[in-house]
Write a protein that holds these residues in place. Structure first.
Motif, PDB file in Angstrom:
ATOM      1  N   HIS A   1     -15.570 -10.974   5.438  1.00  0.00           N
ATOM      2  CA  HIS A   1     -15.190 -11.021   6.845  1.00  0.00           C
ATOM      3  C   HIS A   1     -14.190 -12.153   7.100  1.00  0.00           C
ATOM      4  CE1 HIS A   1     -19.037  -8.778   7.164  1.00  0.00           C
ATOM      5  NE2 HIS A   1     -18.422  -8.184   8.159  1.00  0.00           N
ATOM      6  N   LEU A   2     -13.428 -11.967   8.150  1.00  0.00           N
ATOM      7  CA  LEU A   2     -12.552 -13.021   8.663  1.00  0.00           C
ATOM      8  C   LEU A   2     -13.001 -13.363  10.076  1.00  0.00           C
ATOM      9  CD1 LEU A   2      -8.931 -11.840   7.713  1.00  0.00           C
ATOM     10  CD2 LEU A   2     -10.130 -13.814   6.787  1.00  0.00           C
ATOM     11  N   THR A   3     -12.966 -14.632  10.408  1.00  0.00           N
ATOM     12  CA  THR A   3     -13.258 -15.044  11.779  1.00  0.00           C
ATOM     13  C   THR A   3     -12.070 -15.803  12.338  1.00  0.00           C
ATOM     14  OG1 THR A   3     -14.316 -17.106  11.063  1.00  0.00           O
ATOM     15  CG2 THR A   3     -15.738 -15.180  11.350  1.00  0.00           C
ATOM     16  N   TYR A   4     -11.841 -15.648  13.626  1.00  0.00           N
ATOM     17  CA  TYR A   4     -10.740 -16.351  14.278  1.00  0.00           C
ATOM     18  C   TYR A   4     -11.078 -16.565  15.746  1.00  0.00           C
ATOM     19  CZ  TYR A   4      -9.310 -11.833  16.267  1.00  0.00           C
ATOM     20  OH  TYR A   4      -9.286 -10.650  16.950  1.00  0.00           O
ATOM     21  N   TYR A   5     -10.373 -17.500  16.350  1.00  0.00           N
ATOM     22  CA  TYR A   5     -10.597 -17.850  17.753  1.00  0.00           C
ATOM     23  C   TYR A   5      -9.449 -17.330  18.601  1.00  0.00           C
ATOM     24  CZ  TYR A   5     -11.746 -20.808  21.817  1.00  0.00           C
ATOM     25  OH  TYR A   5     -12.082 -21.270  23.058  1.00  0.00           O
ATOM     26  N   ASP A   6      -9.782 -16.763  19.761  1.00  0.00           N
ATOM     27  CA  ASP A   6      -8.786 -16.273  20.715  1.00  0.00           C
ATOM     28  C   ASP A   6      -8.793 -17.198  21.925  1.00  0.00           C
ATOM     29  OD1 ASP A   6      -7.317 -14.926  22.682  1.00  0.00           O
ATOM     30  OD2 ASP A   6      -7.902 -12.954  21.924  1.00  0.00           O
ATOM     31  N   ARG A   7      -7.696 -17.932  22.099  1.00  0.00           N
ATOM     32  CA  ARG A   7      -7.621 -18.911  23.191  1.00  0.00           C
ATOM     33  C   ARG A   7      -7.578 -18.258  24.573  1.00  0.00           C
ATOM     34  NH1 ARG A   7      -5.426 -24.223  21.750  1.00  0.00           N
ATOM     35  NH2 ARG A   7      -5.192 -24.403  19.501  1.00  0.00           N
ATOM     36  N   GLU A   8      -7.157 -17.010  24.639  1.00  0.00           N
ATOM     37  CA  GLU A   8      -7.048 -16.354  25.951  1.00  0.00           C
ATOM     38  C   GLU A   8      -8.414 -16.039  26.545  1.00  0.00           C
ATOM     39  OE1 GLU A   8      -4.488 -12.997  25.888  1.00  0.00           O
ATOM     40  OE2 GLU A   8      -2.687 -14.170  25.358  1.00  0.00           O
ATOM     41  N   VAL A   9      -9.394 -15.783  25.686  1.00  0.00           N
ATOM     42  CA  VAL A   9     -10.730 -15.432  26.181  1.00  0.00           C
ATOM     43  C   VAL A   9     -11.791 -16.437  25.751  1.00  0.00           C
ATOM     44  CG1 VAL A   9     -10.213 -12.971  26.361  1.00  0.00           C
ATOM     45  CG2 VAL A   9     -11.095 -13.893  24.207  1.00  0.00           C
ATOM     46  N   ASN A  10     -11.385 -17.458  24.989  1.00  0.00           N
ATOM     47  CA  ASN A  10     -12.304 -18.531  24.570  1.00  0.00           C
ATOM     48  C   ASN A  10     -13.521 -17.992  23.815  1.00  0.00           C
ATOM     49  OD1 ASN A  10     -10.753 -20.637  25.783  1.00  0.00           O
ATOM     50  ND2 ASN A  10     -11.578 -20.019  27.767  1.00  0.00           N
ATOM     51  N   ARG A  11     -13.244 -17.115  22.857  1.00  0.00           N
ATOM     52  CA  ARG A  11     -14.314 -16.521  22.049  1.00  0.00           C
ATOM     53  C   ARG A  11     -13.892 -16.484  20.590  1.00  0.00           C
ATOM     54  NH1 ARG A  11     -17.925 -13.306  25.179  1.00  0.00           N
ATOM     55  NH2 ARG A  11     -18.524 -12.131  23.335  1.00  0.00           N
ATOM     56  N   TRP A  12     -14.895 -16.427  19.722  1.00  0.00           N
ATOM     57  CA  TRP A  12     -14.661 -16.201  18.300  1.00  0.00           C
ATOM     58  C   TRP A  12     -14.830 -14.713  18.005  1.00  0.00           C
ATOM     59  CZ3 TRP A  12     -12.930 -19.720  14.802  1.00  0.00           C
ATOM     60  CH2 TRP A  12     -12.952 -21.057  15.197  1.00  0.00           C
ATOM     61  N   PHE A  13     -13.999 -14.202  17.097  1.00  0.00           N
ATOM     62  CA  PHE A  13     -14.062 -12.799  16.714  1.00  0.00           C
ATOM     63  C   PHE A  13     -14.239 -12.686  15.204  1.00  0.00           C
ATOM     64  CE2 PHE A  13     -12.014 -12.650  20.809  1.00  0.00           C
ATOM     65  CZ  PHE A  13     -12.528 -11.507  21.396  1.00  0.00           C
ATOM     66  N   MET A  14     -14.905 -11.595  14.786  1.00  0.00           N
ATOM     67  CA  MET A  14     -15.109 -11.334  13.365  1.00  0.00           C
ATOM     68  C   MET A  14     -14.537  -9.969  13.027  1.00  0.00           C
ATOM     69  SD  MET A  14     -18.661 -11.113  11.190  1.00  0.00           S
ATOM     70  CE  MET A  14     -18.888 -12.887  11.137  1.00  0.00           C
ATOM     71  N   MET A  15     -13.771  -9.912  11.928  1.00  0.00           N
ATOM     72  CA  MET A  15     -13.215  -8.662  11.432  1.00  0.00           C
ATOM     73  C   MET A  15     -13.731  -8.394  10.028  1.00  0.00           C
ATOM     74  SD  MET A  15      -9.209  -8.762  12.614  1.00  0.00           S
ATOM     75  CE  MET A  15      -8.814 -10.089  11.467  1.00  0.00           C
ATOM     76  N   ASP A  16     -13.818  -7.108   9.686  1.00  0.00           N
ATOM     77  CA  ASP A  16     -14.178  -6.760   8.321  1.00  0.00           C
ATOM     78  C   ASP A  16     -12.920  -6.710   7.455  1.00  0.00           C
ATOM     79  OD1 ASP A  16     -12.907  -4.319   8.801  1.00  0.00           O
ATOM     80  OD2 ASP A  16     -14.785  -3.202   9.050  1.00  0.00           O
ATOM     81  N   SER A  17     -13.062  -6.250   6.225  1.00  0.00           N
ATOM     82  CA  SER A  17     -11.949  -6.292   5.279  1.00  0.00           C
ATOM     83  C   SER A  17     -10.816  -5.334   5.644  1.00  0.00           C
ATOM     84  CB  SER A  17     -12.448  -5.978   3.870  1.00  0.00           C
ATOM     85  OG  SER A  17     -13.021  -4.679   3.829  1.00  0.00           O
ATOM     86  N   LEU A  18     -11.093  -4.397   6.555  1.00  0.00           N
ATOM     87  CA  LEU A  18     -10.053  -3.486   7.031  1.00  0.00           C
ATOM     88  C   LEU A  18      -9.484  -3.946   8.372  1.00  0.00           C
ATOM     89  CD1 LEU A  18     -11.753  -0.076   6.130  1.00  0.00           C
ATOM     90  CD2 LEU A  18     -10.060  -1.370   4.808  1.00  0.00           C
ATOM     91  N   TYR A  19      -9.801  -5.176   8.756  1.00  0.00           N
ATOM     92  CA  TYR A  19      -9.331  -5.793  10.006  1.00  0.00           C
ATOM     93  C   TYR A  19      -9.878  -5.079  11.244  1.00  0.00           C
ATOM     94  CZ  TYR A  19      -6.138  -7.677   6.532  1.00  0.00           C
ATOM     95  OH  TYR A  19      -5.617  -8.264   5.409  1.00  0.00           O
ATOM     96  N   THR A  20     -11.046  -4.489  11.100  1.00  0.00           N
ATOM     97  CA  THR A  20     -11.724  -3.875  12.237  1.00  0.00           C
ATOM     98  C   THR A  20     -12.648  -4.899  12.873  1.00  0.00           C
ATOM     99  OG1 THR A  20     -11.688  -1.719  11.138  1.00  0.00           O
ATOM    100  CG2 THR A  20     -13.244  -1.998  12.963  1.00  0.00           C
ATOM    101  N   LEU A  21     -12.568  -5.052  14.182  1.00  0.00           N
ATOM    102  CA  LEU A  21     -13.443  -5.996  14.872  1.00  0.00           C
ATOM    103  C   LEU A  21     -14.888  -5.519  14.780  1.00  0.00           C
ATOM    104  CD1 LEU A  21     -11.413  -6.858  18.104  1.00  0.00           C
ATOM    105  CD2 LEU A  21     -11.949  -8.385  16.202  1.00  0.00           C
ATOM    106  N   VAL A  22     -15.767  -6.423  14.341  1.00  0.00           N
ATOM    107  CA  VAL A  22     -17.179  -6.065  14.212  1.00  0.00           C
ATOM    108  C   VAL A  22     -18.074  -6.913  15.100  1.00  0.00           C
ATOM    109  CG1 VAL A  22     -16.918  -5.131  11.897  1.00  0.00           C
ATOM    110  CG2 VAL A  22     -17.437  -7.568  12.187  1.00  0.00           C
TER     111      VAL A  22
END
Length: 306
Positions: A1-22
């Motif tokens: 998984h990849l995790t990243y932060y979105d400053r526009e909504v102040n949340r962390w997001f997780m994606m799988d290996s196909l870059y699908t938000l999970v």
């Protein structure tokens, strides 16, 4: 998984290996998740933190102190995979305002800790890096009590050997067996070196019986890089170390990311254009597509079909 932060909504997001938000993760109890650091654990839990501004009466703390000063504290939360709250740690219960020896306590608004990194130690307890305190703090993950404080005005350890205190550091990482990596920005290193400020990547060994800390490894760039903010360090599986030197704009440079081997020889360096800043750099394998065997472009400089 990849995790990243979105400053526009102040949340962390997780994606799988196909870059699908999970999943998307935010702090609970009204706190706004901070973008500096985040841990997604193998058991599905999450650890994140938020800055916590409180109005504090400093008139009784220091002469001329504001009765309505806005002081930035810290809240750490651990959530399970269903986003239920498991732990909430508040700096206000453990850190005194006078622990910060840099800030003007007559100011109306200041950051007390400015936490910029969090990690889990070998014994499952928490480590945080507080830049404004020059401190690494170890916190009991069950009780919230502070186990030890390393660096800054409340330092509990004696430094052994030829070393000096880190200042305004980033990126604490546990290597196991009481060994730690950190990136020392060195904002106040000139007072110890006798020359200009300089940044360093460091590995330390801590002895909690004798309460000593010993430098085991250090890398200073041959160009004597100094970055007053940001930066990171990562120990790689082959023993090499990846160093992101932080914000180099005061030196007229873009970000510099250097990999050194076990004898401190530079084996890779990435140089970004001027004013390009990188907060943290990580090196990892990302080959999940089994159909990709090697580099298929025969004209590529790194062509290798295997």
């Amino acid at each position: 998984h990849l995790t990243y932060y979105d400053r526009e909504v102040n949340r962390w997001f997780m994606m799988d290996s196909l870059y699908t938000l999970v999943d998307s993760i935010s702090c609970l109890n009204g706190y706004i998740a901070d973008n500096h650091d985040f841990i997604a654990l193998e058991n599905g839990n999450y650890i994140l933190f938020a800055y916590d501004d409180q109005i504090v009466d400093l008139s009784s703390v220091v002469t001329g102190g504001s009765p309505n000063a806005v002081v930035e504290g810290l809240v750490i939360q651990e959530l399970d995979q269903e986003h239920n709250l498991l732990l909430e740690w508040r700096s206000w219960d453990h850190i005194n305002i006078t622990d910060n020896t840099y800030v003007d306590l007559t100011s109306n608004d200041f950051a007390l800790l400015h936490c910029n990194a969090i990690d889990i130690d070998f014994d499952n307890n928490l480590l945080i890096s507080s830049r404004s305190l020059d401190e690494i703090t170890k916190i009991d993950r069950l009780t919230g009590e502070i186990i030890w404080r390393w660096g800054g005005s409340q330092n509990e350890f004696t430094i052994l050997g030829n070393d000096y205190p880190f200042t305004h550091q980033h990126c604490i990482r546990s290597l196991g067996n009481s060994r730690y990596l950190l990136y020392d920005n060195g904002n106040f290193s000139a007072q110890y070196t006798g020359s200009g400020n300089i940044s360093r990547a460091l590995e330390y060994q801590i002895d909690t019986i004798n309460m000593t800390v010993e430098k085991k490894w250090e890398f200073i760039h041959p160009n004597a890089y100094y970055a007053p903010s940001t930066g990171s360090v990562q120990r790689l599986p082959n023993g090499n170390t990846l160093i992101n030197w932080g914000n180099m704009q005061t030196s007229g440079l873009g970000a510099r990311i250097t990999e050194v081997d076990t004898i401190n020889q530079i084996v890779f360096q990435l140089e970004c254009v001027t004013n390009e800043n990188v907060y943290r750099a990580n090196k990892a394998d990302w080959f999940f597509d089994s159909s990709i065997i090697g580099c298929p472009d025969a004209l590529a400089c790194n062509y290798n079909p295997n």
